[in-house]
Motif scaffolding. Structure first.
Motif, mmCIF file in Angstrom:
data_model
loop_
_atom_site.group_PDB
_atom_site.id
_atom_site.type_symbol
_atom_site.label_atom_id
_atom_site.label_comp_id
_atom_site.label_asym_id
_atom_site.label_seq_id
_atom_site.Cartn_x
_atom_site.Cartn_y
_atom_site.Cartn_z
ATOM 1 N N GLU A 59 0.838 -1.211 0.000
ATOM 2 C CA GLU A 59 0.000 0.000 0.000
ATOM 3 C C GLU A 59 0.865 1.251 0.000
ATOM 4 O O GLU A 59 0.550 2.242 -0.680
ATOM 5 N N ALA A 60 1.964 1.215 0.757
ATOM 6 C CA ALA A 60 2.889 2.354 0.791
ATOM 7 C C ALA A 60 3.540 2.556 -0.578
ATOM 8 O O ALA A 60 3.715 3.693 -1.040
ATOM 9 N N HIS A 61 3.889 1.459 -1.232
ATOM 10 C CA HIS A 61 4.437 1.527 -2.594
ATOM 11 C C HIS A 61 3.428 2.161 -3.553
ATOM 12 O O HIS A 61 3.781 3.036 -4.358
ATOM 13 N N ASP A 62 2.164 1.767 -3.467
ATOM 14 C CA ASP A 62 1.127 2.328 -4.345
ATOM 15 C C ASP A 62 1.001 3.841 -4.158
ATOM 16 O O ASP A 62 0.806 4.574 -5.130
ATOM 17 N N ARG A 63 1.114 4.300 -2.911
ATOM 18 C CA ARG A 63 1.039 5.750 -2.660
ATOM 19 C C ARG A 63 2.293 6.457 -3.163
ATOM 20 O O ARG A 63 2.215 7.544 -3.740
ATOM 21 N N ALA A 64 3.460 5.845 -2.932
ATOM 22 C CA ALA A 64 4.724 6.480 -3.314
ATOM 23 C C ALA A 64 4.863 6.624 -4.835
ATOM 24 O O ALA A 64 5.477 7.579 -5.316
ATOM 25 N N TYR B 132 5.670 4.683 7.253
ATOM 26 C CA TYR B 132 5.872 5.235 8.599
ATOM 27 C C TYR B 132 4.864 6.348 8.905
ATOM 28 O O TYR B 132 4.246 6.382 9.976
ATOM 29 N N VAL B 133 4.697 7.263 7.956
ATOM 30 C CA VAL B 133 3.786 8.400 8.172
ATOM 31 C C VAL B 133 2.332 7.947 8.250
ATOM 32 O O VAL B 133 1.589 8.334 9.160
ATOM 33 N N GLU B 134 1.913 7.108 7.292
ATOM 34 C CA GLU B 134 0.500 6.722 7.225
ATOM 35 C C GLU B 134 0.090 5.805 8.370
ATOM 36 O O GLU B 134 -1.043 5.883 8.849
ATOM 37 N N GLU B 135 0.996 4.953 8.833
ATOM 38 C CA GLU B 135 0.636 3.981 9.864
ATOM 39 C C GLU B 135 0.847 4.495 11.286
ATOM 40 O O GLU B 135 0.167 4.048 12.213
ATOM 41 N N PHE B 136 1.760 5.452 11.483
ATOM 42 C CA PHE B 136 2.081 5.874 12.845
ATOM 43 C C PHE B 136 1.876 7.375 13.098
ATOM 44 O O PHE B 136 1.306 7.754 14.111
ATOM 45 N N ILE B 137 2.330 8.215 12.175
ATOM 46 C CA ILE B 137 2.251 9.661 12.400
ATOM 47 C C ILE B 137 0.828 10.180 12.238
ATOM 48 O O ILE B 137 0.276 10.835 13.136
ATOM 49 N N LYS B 138 0.220 9.897 11.099
ATOM 50 C CA LYS B 138 -1.119 10.442 10.845
ATOM 51 C C LYS B 138 -2.172 9.985 11.861
ATOM 52 O O LYS B 138 -2.893 10.826 12.411
ATOM 53 N N PRO B 139 -2.288 8.700 12.132
ATOM 54 C CA PRO B 139 -3.365 8.296 13.054
ATOM 55 C C PRO B 139 -3.142 8.687 14.506
ATOM 56 O O PRO B 139 -4.099 8.870 15.246
ATOM 57 N N THR C 166 8.427 12.453 5.414
ATOM 58 C CA THR C 166 8.380 12.536 6.878
ATOM 59 C C THR C 166 8.629 13.953 7.380
ATOM 60 O O THR C 166 8.098 14.337 8.423
ATOM 61 N N SER C 167 9.415 14.738 6.654
ATOM 62 C CA SER C 167 9.867 16.024 7.176
ATOM 63 C C SER C 167 8.734 17.006 7.442
ATOM 64 O O SER C 167 8.725 17.707 8.448
ATOM 65 N N GLN C 168 7.762 17.063 6.526
ATOM 66 C CA GLN C 168 6.656 18.006 6.728
ATOM 67 C C GLN C 168 5.853 17.659 7.978
ATOM 68 O O GLN C 168 5.355 18.551 8.674
ATOM 69 N N PHE C 169 5.759 16.362 8.299
ATOM 70 C CA PHE C 169 5.021 15.956 9.490
ATOM 71 C C PHE C 169 5.847 16.138 10.759
ATOM 72 O O PHE C 169 5.333 16.573 11.784
ATOM 73 N N PHE C 170 7.150 15.821 10.682
ATOM 74 C CA PHE C 170 8.030 16.084 11.819
ATOM 75 C C PHE C 170 8.053 17.588 12.133
ATOM 76 O O PHE C 170 8.061 17.999 13.296
#
Length: 350
Positions: free
Chosen positions: A20-25, A90-97, A192-196
């Motif tokens: 899924e991460a590959h599909d988004r990237a 990393y962002v979709e599974e941990f940062i966003k939720p 990741t940087s924009q979210f960090f």
């Protein structure tokens, strides 16, 4: 919502999640050679990546560096494709939720259903409230000196550590954050940087809204604005924010941070904002004039990419449509030598 994040890392580390991460990237970039090569052995590459993360062998690849010059000169760092998949995961599974729900309502950059236009409308609403309440008031407009380059990695990690008790997730966060030997700075260009960057200044957001109790505050990445009743209030709050940033986040206010009477309006997110209307910034008008000049040169030489021009022209039209810009579109359209082709293409594409 749980105060800490625990027992989640391996539940989210699966073949399906990485696919899924590959599909988004790859979205919008699937013709690039490195992505085509990756997809030629997609299943093997994903399984290998999964194994490396699980066995703690994964390391960030080598950055490709280049500069962009609009709206100002910035060094951009681009990771190999496989690392971009990891960042997506990393962002979709941990940062966003887990982290975005902790943000204040009035943080607007890089967030779903937010953005610059909504930030502008919210600011105008705040201005109208202050006008009704105080008639005259002050604007405190600030930004951070070289923000992305000055984010302290240890402080960023300590902020994450306050919310994460999952040791595996913490260890992997170290791999993402400490991707080189430099103690400061996160790469502009990483997903990741924009979210960090938002997580880092979320500390300031809560300080302003909760500790200082100031409701009329909006932040768009490292640009933030407060509306305050008097000049003395603005002066005192600027000093408090300056001290908080220096002591807690090791950041400095940009020298152009200032306070001034509200009658001057607010230059923010591409617009000049007043209680009664919005105007386009001079920079935006200068940029489209420069583009039109270059388009006309390409047109004369027979090297014009009309599809690209249409995209950029329509993007600018969309931007100015939110402001009080009657006649402005036609004014600049008249400067385009091939405007009839632009109109025809626009009509046939509807």
């Amino acid at each position: 919502m749980s105060k800490t994040i625990k027992n989640i890392f391996y539940k989210k580390l699966t073949f399906i999640k990485l696919i899924e991460a590959h599909d988004r990237a790859r979205e919008g970039k699937n013709t690039r050679p490195e992505i085509i090569r990756f997809e030629m052995n997609l299943e093997s590459n994903i399984i290998n990546l999964l194994y490396k993360i699980k066995s703690k062998q994964y390391k960030i690849g080598k950055y490709r560096e280049f500069y962009v010059y609009e709206p100002k000169e910035r060094l951009i760092k681009s990771l190999p494709y496989i690392d971009r998949i990891v960042h997506q995961w990393y962002v979709e599974e941990f940062i966003k939720p887990f982290f975005i729900p902790r943000f204040i309502k009035d943080s607007y950059a890089c967030l779903k259903d937010k953005g610059g236009h909504k930030a502008v409308l919210r600011m105008q609403d705040f201005m109208r409230r202050m006008k009704r309440k105080y008639k005259n008031y002050y604007v405190l407009k600030c930004d951070i000196k070289k923000y992305f380059y000055n984010i302290d990695k240890n402080i960023l990690y300590s902020i994450l550590e306050k919310s994460i008790t999952d040791k595996e997730l913490l260890n992997f966060s170290k791999v993402i954050i400490f991707d080189n030997d430099e103690k400061k700075g996160i790469p502009i260009g990483n997903y990741t940087s924009q979210f960090f960057a938002n997580i880092y200044l979320n500390e300031l957001d809560h300080y302003v809204k909760e500790d200082l109790g100031l409701p009329y505050y909006i932040r768009y990445m490292d640009d933030f604005i407060l509306l305050l009743p008097t000049k003395d209030d603005a002066k005192q709050i600027k000093e408090k924010i300056k001290n908080f940033l220096e002591q807690n986040l090791k950041l400095e206010l940009n020298a152009k941070s200032k306070y001034y009477p509200s009658k001057m309006g607010i230059d923010f997110c591409g617009y000049r904002i007043f209680e009664t209307h919005l105007l386009i910034r001079k920079r935006s008008k200068a940029k489209i004039k420069k583009l039109i000049k270059s388009w006309n040169c390409f047109y004369k030489e027979g090297n014009l990419n009309l599809e690209n021009v249409i995209q950029r022209w329509n993007a600018w039209r969309g931007h100015i449509s939110h402001a009080n810009t009657y006649h402005l579109e036609n004014k600049y359209l008249d400067k385009i030598l091939f405007k009839e082709s632009l109109k025809t293409k626009k009509e046939t594409s509807i």
